[in-house]
Design an enzyme around this catalytic site. Structure first.
Site, PDB file in Angstrom:
ATOM      1  N   HIS A  35      33.231  39.397 109.951  1.00 23.16           N
ATOM      2  CA  HIS A  35      32.899  39.056 108.562  1.00 23.16           C
ATOM      3  C   HIS A  35      34.024  38.210 107.933  1.00 23.16           C
ATOM      4  CE1 HIS A  35      30.659  43.128 108.742  1.00 23.16           C
ATOM      5  NE2 HIS A  35      29.725  42.202 108.743  1.00 23.16           N
ATOM      6  N   LYS A  44      19.547  51.823 106.452  1.00 22.84           N
ATOM      7  CA  LYS A  44      20.817  52.260 107.053  1.00 22.84           C
ATOM      8  C   LYS A  44      21.396  53.467 106.327  1.00 22.84           C
ATOM      9  CE  LYS A  44      22.331  47.872 109.027  1.00 22.84           C
ATOM     10  NZ  LYS A  44      23.229  46.723 108.861  1.00 22.84           N
TER      11      LYS A  44
HETATM   12  N1  COA Z   1      30.536  39.529 112.531  1.00 20.74           N
HETATM   13  C1  COA Z   1      30.383  40.817 112.817  1.00 20.74           C
HETATM   14  N2  COA Z   1      29.293  41.522 112.498  1.00 20.74           N
HETATM   15  C2  COA Z   1      28.344  40.886 111.847  1.00 20.74           C
HETATM   16  C3  COA Z   1      28.416  39.555 111.501  1.00 20.74           C
HETATM   17  C4  COA Z   1      29.587  38.856 111.882  1.00 20.74           C
HETATM   18  N3  COA Z   1      29.755  37.578 111.619  1.00 20.74           N
HETATM   19  N4  COA Z   1      27.291  39.197 110.872  1.00 20.74           N
HETATM   20  C5  COA Z   1      26.521  40.280 110.833  1.00 20.74           C
HETATM   21  N5  COA Z   1      27.153  41.309 111.413  1.00 20.74           N
HETATM   22  C6  COA Z   1      26.622  42.641 111.643  1.00 20.74           C
HETATM   23  C7  COA Z   1      26.954  43.638 110.606  1.00 20.74           C
HETATM   24  O1  COA Z   1      28.165  44.295 110.905  1.00 20.74           O
HETATM   25  C8  COA Z   1      25.777  44.554 110.685  1.00 20.74           C
HETATM   26  O2  COA Z   1      25.979  45.461 111.752  1.00 20.74           O
HETATM   27  P1  COA Z   1      25.319  46.889 111.840  1.00 20.74           P
HETATM   28  O3  COA Z   1      23.816  46.665 111.793  1.00 20.74           O
HETATM   29  O4  COA Z   1      25.804  47.360 113.121  1.00 20.74           O
HETATM   30  O5  COA Z   1      25.783  47.694 110.665  1.00 20.74           O
HETATM   31  C9  COA Z   1      24.619  43.645 111.072  1.00 20.74           C
HETATM   32  O6  COA Z   1      25.218  42.534 111.647  1.00 20.74           O
HETATM   33  C10 COA Z   1      23.776  43.120 109.966  1.00 20.74           C
HETATM   34  O7  COA Z   1      24.052  43.752 108.810  1.00 20.74           O
HETATM   35  P2  COA Z   1      24.560  43.114 107.453  1.00 20.74           P
HETATM   36  O8  COA Z   1      25.097  41.733 107.653  1.00 20.74           O
HETATM   37  O9  COA Z   1      25.461  44.066 106.808  1.00 20.74           O
HETATM   38  O10 COA Z   1      23.274  42.938 106.696  1.00 20.74           O
HETATM   39  P3  COA Z   1      22.020  43.855 106.614  1.00 20.74           P
HETATM   40  O11 COA Z   1      21.083  43.358 107.616  1.00 20.74           O
HETATM   41  O12 COA Z   1      22.375  45.296 106.652  1.00 20.74           O
HETATM   42  O13 COA Z   1      21.533  43.462 105.186  1.00 20.74           O
HETATM   43  C11 COA Z   1      21.647  43.246 102.836  1.00 20.74           C
HETATM   44  C12 COA Z   1      22.231  43.885 104.087  1.00 20.74           C
HETATM   45  C13 COA Z   1      22.234  44.000 101.684  1.00 20.74           C
HETATM   46  C14 COA Z   1      22.074  41.780 102.771  1.00 20.74           C
HETATM   47  C15 COA Z   1      20.100  43.294 102.885  1.00 20.74           C
HETATM   48  O14 COA Z   1      19.672  44.575 103.250  1.00 20.74           O
HETATM   49  C16 COA Z   1      19.499  42.930 101.546  1.00 20.74           C
HETATM   50  O15 COA Z   1      19.389  41.782 101.205  1.00 20.74           O
HETATM   51  N6  COA Z   1      19.147  43.978 100.751  1.00 20.74           N
HETATM   52  C17 COA Z   1      18.608  43.812  99.433  1.00 20.74           C
HETATM   53  C18 COA Z   1      17.113  44.038  99.396  1.00 20.74           C
HETATM   54  C19 COA Z   1      16.397  42.770  99.681  1.00 20.74           C
HETATM   55  O16 COA Z   1      16.575  41.746  99.062  1.00 20.74           O
HETATM   56  N7  COA Z   1      15.519  42.866 100.662  1.00 20.74           N
HETATM   57  C20 COA Z   1      14.736  41.768 101.094  1.00 20.74           C
HETATM   58  C21 COA Z   1      15.490  40.988 102.123  1.00 20.74           C
HETATM   59  S1  COA Z   1      14.428  39.769 102.828  1.00 20.74           S
END
Ligand code: COA
Length: 172
Positions: free
Chosen positions: A21, A45
């Site tokens: 990140h 989650k």
């Molecule tokens: N390096 C390391 N890890 C990375 C990464 C990077 N560059 N990019 C993504 N990841 C990982 C994260 O660690 C995470 O890992 P995990 O699943 O093991 O915890 C995973 O990829 C993706 O998770 P994250 O990037 O945290 O996003 P998310 O998919 O959990 O989404 C929100 C989080 C808050 C952005 C999303 O749920 C959201 O937009 N929520 C609001 C409700 C909404 O608008 N919903 C409609 C969406 S279409």
């Protein structure tokens, strides 16, 4: 509030923030007038760290100049609010892409967000090769299952300290 032309949001669960990140944030900083790292809620989650703990870890680790925020509800609604606050001409959502397995999920997220508000653009940044392996679930698993590996994780030192505290004192 200062005017910024291109404001980018880097949304995520950040449970916890990893070097992957941080790398995306460092590179995004060079591309946009303002970058905001925003902790949102992924309803599917079950977080290890509280919102306050996640924000604290971000305050100690994100590159200088990056804003830190949190949001409830839909990402597009949050993006609209930020657009207004910063009087931004263009709002961008940044998402990191590691492996092709990320793509399907990210593409779906992009389509849905674009359908809700087509004025908000999404940009995918590929992860650096040396950081492709890391994600927050692996970090959470190591903390829960074998603390001896915490020192080897690709996370900032401050996050390692918080993971060790988690092992010692458990979930708050
Ligand atoms: N390096 C390391 N890890 C990375 C990464 C990077 N560059 N990019 C993504 N990841 C990982 C994260 O660690 C995470 O890992 P995990 O699943 O093991 O915890 C995973 O990829 C993706 O998770 P994250 O990037 O945290 O996003 P998310 O998919 O959990 O989404 C929100 C989080 C808050 C952005 C999303 O749920 C959201 O937009 N929520 C609001 C409700 C909404 O608008 N919903 C409609 C969406 S279409």
């Amino acid at each position: 509030m200062k005017k910024h032309k291109k404001v980018a949001i880097y949304p995520g669960s950040f449970d916890p923030v990893t070097n992957g990140h941080i790398d995306i944030l460092e590179r995004s900083k060079k591309l946009f007038d303002k970058v905001i790292c925003a902790v949102g809620v992924n309803s599917s989650k079950n977080p290890l760290f509280s919102l306050e703990e996640k924000l604290d870890m971000l305050y100690h680790t994100v590159p200088e100049g990056v804003g830190i925020d949190r949001f409830d509800g839909l990402l597009v609604d949050y993006a609209k609010k930020v657009k207004k606050d910063y009087k931004a001409k263009q709002m961008i959502i940044i998402r990191g892409l590691r492996l092709t397995t990320d793509f399907e999920y990210e593409d779906l997220m992009f389509f849905n967000n674009a359908k809700l508000d087509s004025s908000i653009e999404t940009i995918f940044l590929p992860s650096k090769q040396e950081l492709l392996h890391i994600n927050s679930s692996i970090v959470r698993d190591v903390a829960k299952m074998n603390k001896d590996y915490i020192k080897d994780l690709d996370v900032p030192d401050y996050v390692k300290k918080k993971l060790i505290e988690f092992v010692k004192y458990g979930k708050k």
